[in-house]
Enzyme design. Structure first.
Site, PDB file in Angstrom:
ATOM      1  N   HIS A   4       0.826  -1.204   0.000  1.00 35.87           N
ATOM      2  CA  HIS A   4       0.000   0.000   0.000  1.00 35.87           C
ATOM      3  C   HIS A   4       0.863   1.258   0.000  1.00 35.87           C
ATOM      4  O   HIS A   4       0.559   2.244  -0.686  1.00 35.87           O
ATOM      5  CB  HIS A   4      -0.922  -0.031   1.218  1.00 35.87           C
ATOM      6  CG  HIS A   4      -1.619   1.246   1.481  1.00 35.87           C
ATOM      7  ND1 HIS A   4      -1.264   2.092   2.510  1.00 35.87           N
ATOM      8  CD2 HIS A   4      -2.659   1.854   0.844  1.00 35.87           C
ATOM      9  CE1 HIS A   4      -2.052   3.147   2.507  1.00 35.87           C
ATOM     10  NE2 HIS A   4      -2.910   3.033   1.514  1.00 35.87           N
TER      11      HIS A   4
ATOM     12  N   GLU B  95       2.098   2.031  -3.379  1.00 36.52           N
ATOM     13  CA  GLU B  95       1.039   2.654  -4.189  1.00 36.52           C
ATOM     14  C   GLU B  95       1.087   4.177  -4.051  1.00 36.52           C
ATOM     15  O   GLU B  95       0.963   4.909  -5.039  1.00 36.52           O
ATOM     16  CB  GLU B  95      -0.319   2.106  -3.766  1.00 36.52           C
ATOM     17  CG  GLU B  95      -1.493   2.753  -4.476  1.00 36.52           C
ATOM     18  CD  GLU B  95      -2.711   2.834  -3.602  1.00 36.52           C
ATOM     19  OE1 GLU B  95      -3.303   3.932  -3.498  1.00 36.52           O
ATOM     20  OE2 GLU B  95      -3.086   1.808  -3.010  1.00 36.52           O
ATOM     21  N   HIS B  96       1.271   4.657  -2.831  1.00 32.41           N
ATOM     22  CA  HIS B  96       1.417   6.099  -2.616  1.00 32.41           C
ATOM     23  C   HIS B  96       2.641   6.635  -3.354  1.00 32.41           C
ATOM     24  O   HIS B  96       2.586   7.686  -3.998  1.00 32.41           O
ATOM     25  CB  HIS B  96       1.585   6.388  -1.118  1.00 32.41           C
ATOM     26  CG  HIS B  96       0.327   6.373  -0.333  1.00 32.41           C
ATOM     27  ND1 HIS B  96      -0.146   7.463   0.352  1.00 32.41           N
ATOM     28  CD2 HIS B  96      -0.584   5.386  -0.118  1.00 32.41           C
ATOM     29  CE1 HIS B  96      -1.283   7.165   0.967  1.00 32.41           C
ATOM     30  NE2 HIS B  96      -1.560   5.900   0.703  1.00 32.41           N
TER      31      HIS B  96
ATOM     32  N   GLU C 222      -3.572   7.857   7.562  1.00 26.18           N
ATOM     33  CA  GLU C 222      -4.644   7.092   6.936  1.00 26.18           C
ATOM     34  C   GLU C 222      -5.027   5.910   7.821  1.00 26.18           C
ATOM     35  O   GLU C 222      -6.214   5.600   7.992  1.00 26.18           O
ATOM     36  CB  GLU C 222      -4.200   6.591   5.556  1.00 26.18           C
ATOM     37  CG  GLU C 222      -5.275   5.838   4.804  1.00 26.18           C
ATOM     38  CD  GLU C 222      -4.833   5.393   3.430  1.00 26.18           C
ATOM     39  OE1 GLU C 222      -5.489   4.490   2.882  1.00 26.18           O
ATOM     40  OE2 GLU C 222      -3.836   5.928   2.908  1.00 26.18           O
TER      41      GLU C 222
END
Length: 456
Positions: free
Chosen positions: A78, A81-82, A158
């Protein structure tokens, strides 16, 4: 994923995601009429032509997700992905999305346990532009320390917002860890906080170099395009990227769940108690008999797919002891599957009474079975959703990409409703007995309490 986007797609299942998942898998023979080719470097390219409007959705799916992370490096899929939005040698940090926006388009990305996907929706004449941008970051991503450190704080925030500050998400995370004994699905997609904090730049570089290669990717383009033109552009931009050998990935399986456990989370922010029961079930990929997965899809609809299902009709409408009740079948990943049941009691109804009523309906199914009429109506509902699968301009790219990423073929996608239509009542009752009648389960319970605690 980048804020503010929808919650991570993966093994955290809710009723709304279940309904979305049914539509997601809905495809009918020739409804997409998709065309495909494989580039010399191994990248799969799929095109769905839809000329209703002069727009196109361009998606690149990587067959890698949180389940592929090295031990102790949870969250790196994840996090990467950023970082994919932080620039290359020729594109400055943030310029990717800015360029798409200046050209009237939208872009984003998401990570699941099984895959990571990047997409743009733009006018058809901007397809080459986004393909050039996306292929550039497939091959030339810069992962710099001055971008890595602040982005880690974004990811941690997040996690705080989507998990740590949400009692339901906390419970689901704990329940997954109790349910999966041998499979990395036990680890949350976003990662454990202490492991996110310990991630280093080299972890992201290693993960990118290992998995972000064309022979581990699928390009799906849906919209106002011609297949031959897309194939030519794909050869031009993606075809020039060399493939790399992929790491060996073990075929991890779950041992039989022979015991039952209860995971309870109490939090003073909880206003509505709820209970879910998780049972082991074969996924389509791991099933020895693929027909089991289709039968489980139908069983999920019969039990709790909508407001006319057994659980909702009995517990909510007839008895009035619940405000919601239903079921789900999660069998569309690369790993093991799950059958789930849930109930949320009505005001002043004890949770144990609602649970007893839920279990009584399961016992009734195990004793008497479901009926031919229930199976027929469930199949019809599923196939009706398939009939509208092509109406969305971006839906086909999402549906096909997700399926291919976990191991389905394009033919499997196109013929999925036909296979659903072949399910018999005997098959549904057989998988119900085998899955719902198995001894092991994990029950997760969400309750209000002034002092939050987790017990297991």
């Amino acid at each position: 994923m980048r804020l503010p986007f929808i919650a991570n797609l993966g093994k955290t299942i809710t009723a709304s995601m279940l309904l979305w998942g049914v539509t997601l898998w809905s495809a009918q023979a020739e409804i997409y009429d998709a065309k495909q080719m494989v580039l010399d470097n191994g990248m799969q390219v799929v095109v769905v032509e839809n000329h209703r409007a002069p727009v196109v959705t361009h998606m690149v799916w990587y067959r890698v997700g949180a389940m592929d992370e090295p031990s102790g490096k949870s969250g790196i899929a994840h996090f990467l992905e950023h970082l994919m939005f932080k620039g290359t040698d020729t594109v400055a940090p943030g310029e990717f999305s800015a360029t798409v926006a200046r050209n009237g388009g939208q872009d984003n990305a998401f990570t699941s346990q099984d895959y990571t996907a990047y997409f743009q929706s733009v006018a058809s004449d901007r397809l080459e532009m986004v393909m050039k941008l996306e292929s550039d970051r497939m091959a030339n991503l810069n992962i710099a320390e001055d971008q890595f450190v602040p982005e880690k704080q974004v990811v941690l925030e997040e996690r705080s917002m989507r998990t740590d500050n949400d009692p339901g998400s906390i419970l689901r995370e704990q329940a997954a860890s109790a349910f999966y004994r041998n499979h990395p699905y036990a680890v949350p997609i976003i990662g454990w906080r202490h492991e996110i904090e310990a991630l280093q730049v080299q972890d992201a570089v290693n993960f990118y170099n290992a998995y972000y290669t064309p022979n581990n990717a699928i390009l799906v383009v849906s919209g106002d395009v011609g297949a031959d033109a897309v194939f030519d552009l794909a050869k031009k931009y993606y075809g020039a990227i060399p493939s790399r050998a992929l790491p060996d990935r073990p075929d991890l399986r779950e041992p039989p769940l022979l015991v039952s456990s209860r995971v309870t989370y109490r939090d003073d922010r909880v206003r509505q108690p709820s209970l879910s029961i998780r049972k082991q079930a074969p996924s389509w990929v791991q099933a020895d008999n693929k027909a089991d997965a289709y039968a489980l899809e139908v069983l999920g609809q019969v039990l709790g797919g909508n407001s006319t299902s057994r659980l909702y009709r009995s517990l909510v409408i007839d008895q009035g002891i619940a405000i919601s009740a239903g079921s789900w079948y999660d069998g569309d990943g690369r790993g093991p599957g799950m059958m789930g049941l849930y109930v949320s009691p009505a005001q002043d109804v004890p949770l144990d009474k609602a649970e007893a009523a839920l279990r009584a309906q399961v016992d009734l199914v195990l004793k008497e079975g479901v009926t031919q009429d229930e199976v027929t109506r469930a199949i019809t509902r599923i196939q009706d959703s398939a009939a509208t699968a092509r109406d969305s301009l971006s839906g086909p790219a999402m549906n096909i990409g997700r399926a291919l990423s976990v191991g389905y073929s394009l033919d499997d996608v196109e013929t999925w409703p036909d296979k659903i239509g072949q399910v018999t009542v005997d098959q549904v009752n057989e998988v119900a007995r085998r899955v719902l009648g198995a001894p092991g389960e994990v029950v997760d319970i969400l309750l209000p309490k002034s002092d939050a605690e987790v017990t297991q």
